[in-house]
Design a protein around this motif. Structure first.
Motif: not given
Length: 382
Positions: A282-285, A379-382
């Motif tokens: 999930v975090l990679l991009p 926050c962007n990934a939330l």
């Protein structure tokens, strides 16, 4: 050119290579083996196979399976007590990264004593470890060849990164057939973990020509084989390709270290007890977007390795295809787009950000990252 080291265990690769576990331990002087695994691997039958080959080599053994998906300090301490009680003199780990990381941490304490909490960080091990043989049953963690052990501090709810060349196993046995008992979700999560290792090691500040070759080849293999491996448990070619990809990515990141994805995912995994590979996926991009400014030339080569056609494109446009390829792969594997799907809440972000900037893996991220930057990415990934 900077001075660098490249460390690797002896590697045995191929179908039915699990049969080499007993002979390998004998060569290392083993007499009484502490075999670390977990209930899922036992149910899949791989621990039983390993035990059969230990018996054929006339080795004494004690099977210990009290390992959870994110191994914790008290589990390691309990394992050390069992190791000492049974008077073992060697360790074998069979399973995913959790079982192998726990096995390495048990070996560490069996030789050096104290609490596992004392060894967080880099190069804090002073005494040689007992002989270690590792057999991975997933294609992702790379723990069988790495100098890392990741253990949860239960009180702080933080994953500790323990790094030492002493943690590199003596022998790694990679049998692609063990991957045939993974379901689609585990195959996807662990495969994306391997991709994260390949990408982060490639753009790492500690990357070298040796690690870069391995990182790029791992990306090529993952782009080719992860989708079919997730689609079919019995696709032998795909399993062999993913086993090799995980191995190469593991060798790369063990020597080049990692970056912000792992620094952030360690915090989430420790706080919420989440699957490591899925959090990385999930975090990679999001981290790829952030790091883009630091290494556009490398992003172009990553795009090519991931199967994108960069012919005739500007450096900027070609480089951005790397992020497109990763997002499309994650989408095809049904990886969630946001961390809220995994249980992250806004109130978690301040402490996660504070801890992430202190993680050892952040030191080799290609772009400087402050606590505020990490907060923004969460926050962007939330």
């Amino acid at each position: 050119m900077q001075i660098s080291k490249f460390m690797t265990p002896e590697i045995i690769f191929g179908n039915q290579s699990i049969s080499q576990i007993g002979e390998s331990l004998i060569r290392l002087g083993a007499k009484n083996v502490f075999l670390v695994s977990d209930p899922g691997v036992v149910n899949a039958g791989w621990a039983e196979q390993a035990i059969r080959y230990l018996k054929q080599s006339r080795l004494e053994y004690h099977l210990w399976t009290n390992v959870t998906s994110n191994p914790k300090d008290e589990e390691v301490h309990a394992g050390v007590a069992e190791y000492l009680r049974h008077e073992c003199n060697s360790i074998a780990g069979i399973g995913g990264g959790s079982a192998m990381d726990a096995a390495k941490a048990i070996a560490l304490l069996a030789a050096n004593g104290g609490s596992i909490l004392e060894y967080e960080g880099v190069d804090k091990i002073t005494r040689p470890l007992p002989p270690m043989v590792m057999v991975p049953t997933t294609a992702g963690s790379g723990s069988e060849v790495s100098q890392f052990s990741i253990i949860v501090d239960s009180k702080r709810k933080v994953k500790m990164t323990i790094i030492s060349k002493s943690l590199i196993p003596d022998i790694a046995i990679i049998d692609p057939q063990t991957l045939m008992t993974m379901d689609k979700r585990l195959t996807a999560n662990t495969g994306m973990d391997a991709l994260t290792h390949a990408i982060e090691s490639y753009v790492s500040l500690a990357a070298t020509p040796l690690t870069e070759v391995l990182s790029l080849q791992a990306m090529r293999l993952i782009a080719r084989y992860l989708r079919p491996s997730a689609a079919s448990q019995c696709n032998a070619e795909a399993k062999q390709g993913m086993a090799m990809a995980s191995l190469q990515a593991g060798l790369a990141f063990s020597n080049a270290i990692l970056g912000a994805v792992h620094a952030m995912s360690h915090q989430l995994g420790g706080l919420l007890d989440l699957p490591h590979g899925e959090v990385n996926a999930v975090l990679l991009p999001y981290v790829l977007e952030y790091n883009f400014l630091a290494a556009p030339e490398k992003y172009k080569k990553m795009a090519e390795a991931l199967g994108e056609n960069v012919s005739g494109l500007s450096l900027s446009d070609a480089s951005r295809l790397a992020m497109k390829a990763v997002k499309e792969l994650a989408s095809d594997l049904d990886i969630p787009d946001h961390l809220s799907t995994l249980g992250l809440q806004p109130e978690h972000i301040p402490v996660l950000s504070r801890n992430a900037v202190r993680d050892v893996c952040m030191a080799t991220n290609p772009r400087d990252m402050t606590e505020e930057d990490v907060h923004m990415l969460f926050c962007n990934a939330l």
